[in-house]
Motif scaffolding. Structure first.
Motif, PDB file in Angstrom:
ATOM      1  N   GLN A   1      -2.370   4.894  -3.066  1.00 51.27           N
ATOM      2  CA  GLN A   1      -3.500   5.431  -2.281  1.00 51.27           C
ATOM      3  C   GLN A   1      -3.416   6.817  -2.419  1.00 51.27           C
ATOM      4  O   GLN A   1      -4.391   7.686  -1.945  1.00 51.27           O
ATOM      5  CB  GLN A   1      -3.332   4.908  -0.804  1.00 51.27           C
ATOM      6  N   GLY A   2      -2.371   7.560  -2.982  1.00 46.14           N
ATOM      7  CA  GLY A   2      -2.177   8.895  -2.900  1.00 46.14           C
ATOM      8  C   GLY A   2      -1.914   9.859  -1.718  1.00 46.14           C
ATOM      9  O   GLY A   2      -1.573  10.884  -1.938  1.00 46.14           O
ATOM     10  N   SER A   3      -2.069   9.210  -0.585  1.00 44.89           N
ATOM     11  CA  SER A   3      -1.761  10.019   0.501  1.00 44.89           C
ATOM     12  C   SER A   3      -2.018   8.967   1.998  1.00 44.89           C
ATOM     13  O   SER A   3      -2.675   7.819   1.690  1.00 44.89           O
ATOM     14  CB  SER A   3      -2.638  11.115   0.809  1.00 44.89           C
ATOM     15  N   THR A   4      -1.744   9.418   2.942  1.00 44.04           N
ATOM     16  CA  THR A   4      -1.865   8.630   4.185  1.00 44.04           C
ATOM     17  C   THR A   4      -3.492   8.702   4.509  1.00 44.04           C
ATOM     18  O   THR A   4      -3.825   7.891   5.340  1.00 44.04           O
ATOM     19  CB  THR A   4      -1.094   9.208   5.465  1.00 44.04           C
ATOM     20  N   LYS A   5      -4.111   9.287   4.014  1.00 39.33           N
ATOM     21  CA  LYS A   5      -5.479   9.462   4.146  1.00 39.33           C
ATOM     22  C   LYS A   5      -6.479   8.708   3.135  1.00 39.33           C
ATOM     23  O   LYS A   5      -7.523   9.052   3.074  1.00 39.33           O
ATOM     24  CB  LYS A   5      -5.797  10.975   4.086  1.00 39.33           C
TER      25      LYS A   5
ATOM     26  N   PRO B   1       7.222   0.144   7.010  1.00 37.54           N
ATOM     27  CA  PRO B   1       6.061  -0.451   6.678  1.00 37.54           C
ATOM     28  C   PRO B   1       5.217  -1.151   7.776  1.00 37.54           C
ATOM     29  O   PRO B   1       5.780  -1.203   9.047  1.00 37.54           O
ATOM     30  CB  PRO B   1       6.700  -1.633   6.086  1.00 37.54           C
ATOM     31  N   THR B   2       4.068  -1.190   7.567  1.00 32.72           N
ATOM     32  CA  THR B   2       3.178  -2.037   8.668  1.00 32.72           C
ATOM     33  C   THR B   2       2.525  -3.234   7.741  1.00 32.72           C
ATOM     34  O   THR B   2       2.211  -3.073   6.816  1.00 32.72           O
ATOM     35  CB  THR B   2       2.002  -1.364   8.930  1.00 32.72           C
ATOM     36  N   ILE B   3       2.841  -4.365   8.271  1.00 33.00           N
ATOM     37  CA  ILE B   3       2.796  -5.660   7.760  1.00 33.00           C
ATOM     38  C   ILE B   3       1.670  -6.301   8.421  1.00 33.00           C
ATOM     39  O   ILE B   3       1.695  -6.736   9.589  1.00 33.00           O
ATOM     40  CB  ILE B   3       3.938  -6.452   7.447  1.00 33.00           C
ATOM     41  N   PHE B   4       0.752  -6.416   7.702  1.00 34.64           N
ATOM     42  CA  PHE B   4      -0.618  -7.436   8.043  1.00 34.64           C
ATOM     43  C   PHE B   4      -0.251  -8.810   7.264  1.00 34.64           C
ATOM     44  O   PHE B   4      -0.106  -8.872   6.257  1.00 34.64           O
ATOM     45  CB  PHE B   4      -1.660  -6.879   7.555  1.00 34.64           C
TER      46      PHE B   4
ATOM     47  N   ILE C   1       0.973  -1.124   0.238  1.00 30.94           N
ATOM     48  CA  ILE C   1       0.125  -0.063  -0.251  1.00 30.94           C
ATOM     49  C   ILE C   1       1.024   1.238  -0.112  1.00 30.94           C
ATOM     50  O   ILE C   1       1.785   1.495   0.911  1.00 30.94           O
ATOM     51  CB  ILE C   1      -0.859   0.043   1.306  1.00 30.94           C
ATOM     52  N   ASN C   2       0.814   1.903  -1.134  1.00 34.66           N
ATOM     53  CA  ASN C   2       1.598   3.224  -1.198  1.00 34.66           C
ATOM     54  C   ASN C   2       1.109   4.465  -1.137  1.00 34.66           C
ATOM     55  O   ASN C   2      -0.109   4.576  -1.597  1.00 34.66           O
ATOM     56  CB  ASN C   2       2.348   3.169  -2.571  1.00 34.66           C
TER      57      ASN C   2
END
Length: 101
Positions: free
Chosen positions: A49-53, A66-69, A24-25
């Protein structure tokens, strides 16, 4: 970006198994995102995603990278935060579980 080589090797190692990595970028510019995919040799699936929002970072509560699920075959989150060899072990254990495939 340091996790990408390890993630790429996991994708290759489990290519014939029910396994996927989805990046997810959140870069602002899609062209920058595309250049980074090529530069770092990303072979797994990826979503811009274009932003953290963006929808995914917001809904999943991602606040660090990174957050890895790790999800099982029923899309249940089974681990958050594993990296490197720990991630390899989590994936191997999950794929080896009954119903993990």
């Amino acid at each position: 970006m340091g996790e990408i080589p390890h993630q790429r090797s996991l994708v290759e190692r489990h290519e014939d198994e029910p396994f996927a990595i989805v990046g997810i970028n959140t870069d602002d510019e899609k062209d920058v995102y595309k250049k980074k995919l090529a530069e770092y040799g990303v072979t797994g699936r990826s979503s811009w995603q274009g932003s953290t929002k963006g929808r995914i970072p917001t809904e999943w509560g991602v606040n660090a990278y990174p957050t890895i699920f790790v999800l099982d075959s029923k899309h249940v989150i089974r681990n958050v935060g594993a990296r490197g060899e720990e991630l390899s072990k989590v994936v191997a254990e999950l794929l080896g579980e009954p119903g993990g495939r």
